[in-house]
Motif scaffolding. Structure first.
Motif, short mmCIF file in Angstrom:
data_model
loop_
_atom_site.label_atom_id
_atom_site.label_comp_id
_atom_site.label_asym_id
_atom_site.label_seq_id
_atom_site.Cartn_x
_atom_site.Cartn_y
_atom_site.Cartn_z
N ASP A 163 0.86 -1.18 0.00
CA ASP A 163 0.00 0.00 0.00
C ASP A 163 0.90 1.23 0.00
N ALA A 164 0.87 1.97 -1.13
CA ALA A 164 1.62 3.21 -1.21
C ALA A 164 0.86 4.33 -0.51
N VAL A 177 5.93 3.05 1.52
CA VAL A 177 5.11 1.94 1.04
C VAL A 177 5.14 0.84 2.09
N THR A 178 3.98 0.38 2.50
CA THR A 178 3.93 -0.81 3.35
C THR A 178 3.94 -2.04 2.45
N VAL A 179 4.72 -3.03 2.82
CA VAL A 179 4.93 -4.21 1.98
C VAL A 179 4.87 -5.46 2.85
N LEU A 180 4.13 -6.45 2.38
CA LEU A 180 4.12 -7.78 2.98
C LEU A 180 4.55 -8.79 1.92
N PRO A 199 9.48 -1.19 9.96
CA PRO A 199 8.92 0.08 9.46
C PRO A 199 8.64 -0.03 7.95
N PRO A 200 7.72 0.77 7.44
CA PRO A 200 7.45 0.75 6.00
C PRO A 200 8.68 1.15 5.19
N LEU A 201 8.71 0.68 3.94
CA LEU A 201 9.82 1.03 3.06
C LEU A 201 9.77 2.52 2.75
N PHE A 231 12.84 4.35 6.81
CA PHE A 231 14.13 4.03 7.42
C PHE A 231 14.80 2.94 6.59
N PRO A 232 16.14 2.88 6.61
CA PRO A 232 16.83 1.79 5.91
C PRO A 232 16.53 0.44 6.56
N LEU A 233 16.56 -0.59 5.77
CA LEU A 233 16.35 -1.93 6.30
C LEU A 233 17.53 -2.34 7.18
N PRO A 234 17.28 -3.12 8.21
CA PRO A 234 18.38 -3.57 9.07
C PRO A 234 19.29 -4.54 8.32
#
Length: 389
Positions: free
Chosen positions: A162-163, A230-233, A271-273, A276-279
């Protein structure tokens, strides 16, 4: 984009040009005759012919007809009828032209939208699928919600996202994420590699938007790039039915097993894309197995955030429970139809946000347990139907 396929004869060296067509120089000779620009003035003249004729009739009547020069009541009535007829004809002609152009624009828009959010096949590697999407923008069939299901050598991989916002800006962001997903799922052996590819694709898209929407080139954009996310699953289902997931700010799907409806997982998402950067370490969440006969329902937050006239949120889990109570088999098509019907009734047919639902049911046959040799076959504890809706 129009792609010109191979197979057209072409000479080596420079492309032959035609000096007799100065407006089409640089085009190959086999392409120069496709658009026929000479017909455009003729078409424009024909398009203006009917309005011109109607106008000529009105002017001729007014200037040359003796009846139009009289001031009697009957003459004025006839003159008014003539001009009313001419005006009505012109209005109908313009309306017909605008409707034709609108139909053509809608056909082009529908084709473009179907390429972005393409219809899912009814089955993918033993999984029965159904999906539906509702845009909050009037006249659009897609919005900022995105989903896809792809069968790969690494398993069936699913994305639901979901953008932020809705409209053309959200559609562009969804297109960037979906395009990256459709390529990465085949190249990346691990699910975390797919997610990192999505993050890089989103970052490139936002950089390009930032250059195009820089305040120095015009007014400041309504949705600054710094606020986009963007939320991503991401889900991965292997041949044994094991489900692994990576969740970046998206609602967890629901698992429908028999008549029970439960969240697939309860772990806190990332967190959503874009925020924040991905761990550095991204271990997928192991969500158990999707057994034959069980159904997963993925959704965007627009489904649970939809409100009625009193401000009450839509009870998605209750709607899913009602759907499986009516259809214990849990067919994805029936579940999606039932939930969308209840949702539109709850909102009065006017949702305030984009809504997407994706249901998939495991229709794979159970593997037989090893047993003694012989002619007898092990009994099936959960026989599956031979037909599917």
């Amino acid at each position: 984009m129009i792609r010109i396929k191979a197979g057209v004869p072409r000479r080596a060296g420079r492309t032959r040009t035609d000096s007799r067509a100065p407006g089409r120089r640089g085009l190959p000779s086999w392409l120069r005759g496709t658009s026929r620009p000479g017909r455009r003035p003729l078409r424009r003249a024909l398009a203006l012919g009917l309005p011109t004729a109607w106008g000529a009739v009105a002017i001729t009547y007014k200037l040359a007809c003796p009846l139009a020069q009289q001031n009697s009541l009957g003459a004025r009535a006839v003159t008014s009828a003539v001009f009313f007829t001419v005006g009505t004809g012109l209005i109908l002609y313009v309306r017909h032209t605008l409707l034709r152009e609108l139909r053509q624009a809608r056909q082009v828009a529908d084709a473009a939208q179907s390429v972005l959010l393409r219809p899912l096949p009814p089955r993918v590697d033993g999984l029965n699928l159904a999906a539906a999407q509702l845009s909050a923008d009037h006249g659009a069939t897609i919005g900022g919600d995105l989903y896809d299901v792809v069968a790969t050598e690494h398993g069936v991989r699913i994305v639901m996202g979901d953008a932020r916002g809705h409209g053309l800006t959200a559609i562009g962001t969804a297109a960037a994420v979906l395009g990256s997903f459709r390529e990465a799922v085949h190249d990346e052996a691990e699910l975390d590699g797919v997610l990192r590819r999505l993050e890089r694709a989103l970052a490139r898209h936002l950089r390009e938007r930032a250059r195009a929407e820089h305040p120095s080139a015009g007014p400041a954009p309504d949705n600054p790039v710094a606020e986009e996310f963007v939320t991503v699953l991401l889900l991965e289902i292997d041949r044994d039915g094991e489900v692994r997931a990576l969740n970046c700010g998206h609602p967890w799907p629901y698992l429908l097993s028999g008549t029970s409806v439960e969240p697939l997982a309860t772990a806190d998402p990332l967190p959503p894309l874009g925020l924040f950067p991905l761990p550095p370490d991204l271990p997928p969440e192991r969500c158990g197995h999707l057994q034959p006969g069980e159904t997963l329902v993925l959704h965007t937050d627009g489904a649970e955030d939809a409100r009625d006239a009193r401000g009450r949120f839509f009870p998605l889990s209750t709607a899913l429970s009602e759907a499986v109570r009516r259809q214990p088999v849990g067919a994805p098509q029936a579940v999606i139809s039932s939930v969308f019907t209840a949702l539109l009734q709850h909102t009065g047919g006017l949702p305030a946000d984009d809504i997407a639902l994706l249901a998939l049911r495991n229709e794979r046959q159970r593997r037989r347990a090893p047993g003694a040799r012989g002619t007898a076959r092990p009994a099936r504890t959960n026989p599956q139907p031979t037909t599917h809706l």
